[in-house]
Design an enzyme around this catalytic site. Structure first.
Site, PDB file in Angstrom:
ATOM      1  N   GLU A   1     -14.006  -2.196   0.249  1.00 24.79           N
ATOM      2  CA  GLU A   1     -14.822  -2.090   1.344  1.00 24.79           C
ATOM      3  C   GLU A   1     -13.700  -1.657   2.434  1.00 24.79           C
ATOM      4  O   GLU A   1     -12.743  -1.695   2.399  1.00 24.79           O
ATOM      5  CB  GLU A   1     -15.335  -3.328   1.699  1.00 24.79           C
ATOM      6  CG  GLU A   1     -16.249  -3.938   0.384  1.00 24.79           C
ATOM      7  CD  GLU A   1     -16.996  -5.216   0.888  1.00 24.79           C
ATOM      8  OE1 GLU A   1     -16.753  -5.608   1.755  1.00 24.79           O
ATOM      9  OE2 GLU A   1     -17.695  -5.554  -0.033  1.00 24.79           O
ATOM     10  N   PRO A   2     -14.671  -1.318   3.694  1.00 23.82           N
ATOM     11  CA  PRO A   2     -13.892  -0.632   4.799  1.00 23.82           C
ATOM     12  C   PRO A   2     -12.952  -1.728   5.185  1.00 23.82           C
ATOM     13  O   PRO A   2     -11.634  -1.181   5.420  1.00 23.82           O
ATOM     14  CB  PRO A   2     -15.044  -0.550   5.827  1.00 23.82           C
ATOM     15  CG  PRO A   2     -16.067  -0.400   5.314  1.00 23.82           C
ATOM     16  CD  PRO A   2     -16.083  -1.184   3.875  1.00 23.82           C
TER      17      PRO A   2
ATOM     18  N   CYS B   1     -11.621  -4.090 -15.351  1.00 23.45           N
ATOM     19  CA  CYS B   1     -11.919  -2.469 -15.386  1.00 23.45           C
ATOM     20  C   CYS B   1     -10.699  -1.816 -14.600  1.00 23.45           C
ATOM     21  O   CYS B   1     -10.192  -0.842 -15.302  1.00 23.45           O
ATOM     22  CB  CYS B   1     -12.945  -2.469 -14.682  1.00 23.45           C
ATOM     23  SG  CYS B   1     -14.331  -3.583 -15.094  1.00 23.45           S
TER      24      CYS B   1
ATOM     25  N   ARG C   1      12.120  34.527 -10.610  1.00 21.41           N
ATOM     26  CA  ARG C   1      12.494  34.825  -9.153  1.00 21.41           C
ATOM     27  C   ARG C   1      13.909  35.155  -9.323  1.00 21.41           C
ATOM     28  O   ARG C   1      14.984  34.260  -9.557  1.00 21.41           O
ATOM     29  CB  ARG C   1      12.014  33.663  -8.514  1.00 21.41           C
ATOM     30  CG  ARG C   1      12.800  33.657  -7.104  1.00 21.41           C
ATOM     31  CD  ARG C   1      11.457  34.553  -6.260  1.00 21.41           C
ATOM     32  NE  ARG C   1      11.914  34.512  -4.773  1.00 21.41           N
ATOM     33  CZ  ARG C   1      11.453  35.274  -3.889  1.00 21.41           C
ATOM     34  NH1 ARG C   1      10.591  36.152  -4.436  1.00 21.41           N
ATOM     35  NH2 ARG C   1      11.752  35.118  -2.575  1.00 21.41           N
TER      36      ARG C   1
ATOM     37  N   GLU D   1      -6.284   2.206  -7.349  1.00 17.46           N
ATOM     38  CA  GLU D   1      -6.072   1.523  -8.491  1.00 17.46           C
ATOM     39  C   GLU D   1      -4.609   0.531  -8.299  1.00 17.46           C
ATOM     40  O   GLU D   1      -3.795   0.351  -9.196  1.00 17.46           O
ATOM     41  CB  GLU D   1      -5.682   2.258  -9.823  1.00 17.46           C
ATOM     42  CG  GLU D   1      -6.693   3.229 -10.178  1.00 17.46           C
ATOM     43  CD  GLU D   1      -7.995   2.654 -10.470  1.00 17.46           C
ATOM     44  OE1 GLU D   1      -7.979   1.454 -10.770  1.00 17.46           O
ATOM     45  OE2 GLU D   1      -9.181   3.341 -10.572  1.00 17.46           O
TER      46      GLU D   1
HETATM   47  C1  LIG Z   1      -9.291   9.381  -3.337  1.00 12.39           C
HETATM   48  C2  LIG Z   1      -9.658   7.898  -3.418  1.00 12.39           C
HETATM   49  C3  LIG Z   1     -10.981   7.307  -4.515  1.00 12.39           C
HETATM   50  C4  LIG Z   1     -10.946   5.963  -4.599  1.00 12.39           C
HETATM   51  N1  LIG Z   1     -11.897   5.680  -5.503  1.00 12.39           N
HETATM   52  C5  LIG Z   1     -12.205   4.123  -5.352  1.00 12.39           C
HETATM   53  C6  LIG Z   1     -13.296   3.684  -6.324  1.00 12.39           C
HETATM   54  O1  LIG Z   1     -14.050   4.620  -7.005  1.00 12.39           O
HETATM   55  N2  LIG Z   1     -13.900   2.627  -6.378  1.00 12.39           N
HETATM   56  C7  LIG Z   1     -13.088   1.612  -5.222  1.00 12.39           C
HETATM   57  O2  LIG Z   1     -13.619   0.424  -5.266  1.00 12.39           O
HETATM   58  N3  LIG Z   1     -12.342   2.013  -4.539  1.00 12.39           N
HETATM   59  C8  LIG Z   1     -11.598   3.351  -4.724  1.00 12.39           C
HETATM   60  N4  LIG Z   1     -10.738   3.854  -3.711  1.00 12.39           N
HETATM   61  C9  LIG Z   1      -9.983   2.812  -2.853  1.00 12.39           C
HETATM   62  C10 LIG Z   1      -8.662   2.372  -3.293  1.00 12.39           C
HETATM   63  O3  LIG Z   1      -8.782   1.496  -4.481  1.00 12.39           O
HETATM   64  C11 LIG Z   1      -8.167   1.752  -1.972  1.00 12.39           C
HETATM   65  O4  LIG Z   1      -7.601   2.588  -1.142  1.00 12.39           O
HETATM   66  C12 LIG Z   1      -6.864   0.751  -2.250  1.00 12.39           C
HETATM   67  O5  LIG Z   1      -7.219  -0.331  -3.161  1.00 12.39           O
HETATM   68  C13 LIG Z   1      -6.190   0.532  -0.902  1.00 12.39           C
HETATM   69  O6  LIG Z   1      -6.791   0.154  -0.004  1.00 12.39           O
HETATM   70  P1  LIG Z   1      -7.025   0.188   1.444  1.00 12.39           P
HETATM   71  O7  LIG Z   1      -7.013   1.930   1.258  1.00 12.39           O
HETATM   72  O8  LIG Z   1      -7.882  -0.440   2.060  1.00 12.39           O
HETATM   73  O9  LIG Z   1      -5.369  -0.054   2.037  1.00 12.39           O
HETATM   74  P2  LIG Z   1      -5.224  -1.409   2.527  1.00 12.39           P
HETATM   75  O10 LIG Z   1      -5.211  -2.344   1.564  1.00 12.39           O
HETATM   76  O11 LIG Z   1      -5.382  -1.527   3.753  1.00 12.39           O
HETATM   77  O12 LIG Z   1      -3.315  -1.310   2.561  1.00 12.39           O
HETATM   78  C14 LIG Z   1      -2.794  -0.397   3.587  1.00 12.39           C
HETATM   79  C15 LIG Z   1      -1.215  -0.517   3.284  1.00 12.39           C
HETATM   80  O13 LIG Z   1      -0.771  -2.051   3.271  1.00 12.39           O
HETATM   81  C16 LIG Z   1       0.022  -2.293   2.072  1.00 12.39           C
HETATM   82  N5  LIG Z   1      -0.350  -3.655   1.757  1.00 12.39           N
HETATM   83  C17 LIG Z   1      -1.377  -3.977   1.143  1.00 12.39           C
HETATM   84  N6  LIG Z   1      -1.301  -5.485   1.062  1.00 12.39           N
HETATM   85  C18 LIG Z   1       0.307  -5.804   1.097  1.00 12.39           C
HETATM   86  C19 LIG Z   1       0.957  -6.974   1.010  1.00 12.39           C
HETATM   87  N7  LIG Z   1       0.648  -8.012   0.629  1.00 12.39           N
HETATM   88  N8  LIG Z   1       2.184  -6.808   1.506  1.00 12.39           N
HETATM   89  C20 LIG Z   1       2.677  -5.702   2.145  1.00 12.39           C
HETATM   90  N9  LIG Z   1       2.126  -4.375   1.972  1.00 12.39           N
HETATM   91  C21 LIG Z   1       0.581  -4.589   1.722  1.00 12.39           C
HETATM   92  C22 LIG Z   1      -0.743  -1.200   1.032  1.00 12.39           C
HETATM   93  O14 LIG Z   1       0.043  -1.308  -0.021  1.00 12.39           O
HETATM   94  C23 LIG Z   1      -0.932  -0.058   1.939  1.00 12.39           C
HETATM   95  O15 LIG Z   1       0.476   0.578   1.997  1.00 12.39           O
HETATM   96  C24 LIG Z   1     -10.318   5.003  -3.759  1.00 12.39           C
HETATM   97  C25 LIG Z   1      -9.504   5.517  -2.849  1.00 12.39           C
HETATM   98  C26 LIG Z   1      -9.224   6.846  -2.536  1.00 12.39           C
HETATM   99  C27 LIG Z   1      -8.187   7.176  -1.686  1.00 12.39           C
END
Ligand SMILES: Cc1cc2nc3c(=O)[nH]c(=O)nc-3n(C[C@H](O)[C@H](O)[C@H](O)COP(=O)(O)OP(=O)(O)OC[C@H]3O[C@@H](n4cnc5c(N)ncnc54)[C@H](O)[C@@H]3O)c2cc1C
Length: 393
Positions: free
Chosen positions: A142-143, A247, A277, A372
């Site tokens: 989620e966002p 999953c 090259r 993932e």
């Molecule tokens: C192209 C793409 C396809 C995707 N497809 C899917 C999909 O099909 N279904 C789905 O459900 N999701 C999907 N995702 C989402 C993806 O799983 C999330 O982006 C991911 O879980 C990270 O969440 P976030 O982007 O909100 O980052 P955040 O959780 O906000 O993390 C931001 C940063 O904080 C760090 N962080 C988080 N927790 C901690 C901690 N405890 N200590 C220190 N650092 C921490 C993270 O490692 C990261 O560096 C997709 C993402 C992308 C980019």
């Protein structure tokens, strides 16, 4: 100058084929040919356009037998986990977007229904999904909740015999091309999964554009605006967060192999380029600095492959733990992106174009590093396994 000896492929140097059975090698070669014939000629254009013909590709991938290939029954091939991993590797040698399409379809959407669904849900969706006639997506993130899905705000509430879903999911692969979405939501009894046909009133999936990574993959938001579903839409066997996490573990396993496909393609490209090259009157491949880079990249590719095959064997024996999947995902994606960047340096300016796959793979792997479970999350999983202490909060 000494005449060059014949060159050896990095994975041949490691004797990798010796570790792969004849049947798995044959399947791998079939997927490799599909990628060479169908994907390689088109991928740069799809990537540049930020548009991929998912509807056209899905039945072709179904025909190839890779959609839900490691699942048993319902039109799925029922291969070993190792075979599935090798297919992911070949697909990702084409593009991480292609592998994402297959991972989300097979390991996230299909696996959720196969593992946690009712017999009716399985009969309704799995055969069509295996054939690529129906496309699935998986809505967990989620966002405001990515790494911490437990905080999700999407809610499913009872309304008579029905459920009503409200909320938003973000970054959902295949979202706007999907026929069915597996959506995870909070209920009074904890997190539950729902099988949502995407033509249900109140469901919409606006596509996310202007991405610089995974441009040959559809990524969308899911909007659930009072989506009314019958009781039979709930996945009966998934209760709590362990449902979606089971999953994700399947899909992560595919990435352990898949990421090495992107790395292999980068390294092969760099070796070929360096051989052709001429710089300062001799091939770039004949310089010690280039050879040091190629040797180091080959070591990481080969070690990653050994790790992937080891984890594949453990999975085939039913002995693979989630901590071990974290080891593989963290190491292999991290090394793959390092290889993609290092290989790019060997091509100099040519490396920044879409004529070569290096920057495309490197940019794609930025997403693979994040989805993932981010690298940091996998470090925390491994840290917890090593120390017994949770450092997530
Ligand atoms: C192209 C793409 C396809 C995707 N497809 C899917 C999909 O099909 N279904 C789905 O459900 N999701 C999907 N995702 C989402 C993806 O799983 C999330 O982006 C991911 O879980 C990270 O969440 P976030 O982007 O909100 O980052 P955040 O959780 O906000 O993390 C931001 C940063 O904080 C760090 N962080 C988080 N927790 C901690 C901690 N405890 N200590 C220190 N650092 C921490 C993270 O490692 C990261 O560096 C997709 C993402 C992308 C980019």
């Amino acid at each position: 100058m000494a005449k060059p000896k014949t060159s050896t492929h990095p994975l041949t140097l490691f004797g990798i084929d010796h570790l792969i059975g004849e049947e798995d090698r044959a399947m791998r070669d079939t997927v490799r040919r599909f990628v060479q014939d169908r994907i390689q000629p088109e991928i740069a254009d799809w990537y540049e356009a930020g548009s991929v013909p998912v509807r056209e590709l899905a039945p072709e991938l179904g025909n190839l037998g890779v959609l839900g290939m490691h699942l048993e029954g319902y039109g799925c091939a029922g291969t070993s986990a190792t075979a599935y991993g090798l297919a992911c590797l070949e697909l990702e040698a084409g593009d991480s977007g292609l592998r994402s399409l297959v991972s989300v379809q097979g390991s996230l959407a299909m696996f959720a229904i196969w593992q946690h669904g009712s017999e009716e849900q399985k009969q309704e969706w799995l055969p069509r999904m295996a054939a690529g006639e129906a496309i699935g997506c998986f809505g967990l993130t989620e966002p405001d909740f990515g790494s911490n899905p437990a905080g999700m705000r999407t809610r499913a509430t009872r309304s008579g015999e029905d459920w009503v879903l409200t909320g938003n999911k973000l970054w959902i692969t295949n979202g706007s091309v999907a026929d069915v979405a597996v959506v995870w939501a909070q209920t009074d009894e904890g997190v539950r999964g729902f099988v949502v046909p995407t033509d249900t009133p109140g469901f919409s999936a606006p596509e996310i554009i202007k991405k610089l990574s995974l441009r040959a993959s559809v990524t969308s938001e899911l909007v659930l605006d009072n989506v009314r579903l019958p009781d039979s839409a709930m996945l009966p066997k998934a209760t709590g967060l362990s449902g979606p996490l089971s999953c994700l573990n399947e899909a992560r396993f595919g990435i352990v192999f898949g990421s090495l496909g992107a790395a292999r393609d980068c390294l092969e490209t760099a070796i070929q380029y360096a051989e052709e090259r001429e710089i300062f009157d001799k091939p770039l491949a004949a310089y010690q600095l280039t050879q040091a880079k190629l040797a180091d990249m080959s070591l990481e590719l080969g070690k990653g492959m050994l790790l992937a095959l080891h984890l594949g064997r453990l999975k085939d024996e039913g002995k693979l733990s989630t901590d071990q999947v974290s080891l593989g995902k963290l190491n292999n994606v991290r090394e793959a992106i390092a290889i993609a960047r290092e290989a790019r340096t060997i091509l100099g300016a040519a490396g920044i174009t879409l004529e070569y796959p290096l920057m495309r793979h490197a940019n794609n792997l930025e997403s693979v590093l994040t989805y993932e479970g981010t690298s940091e999350v996998h470090q925390l999983v491994i840290g917890q396994a090593l120390t017994g202490q949770s450092a997530f909060r």
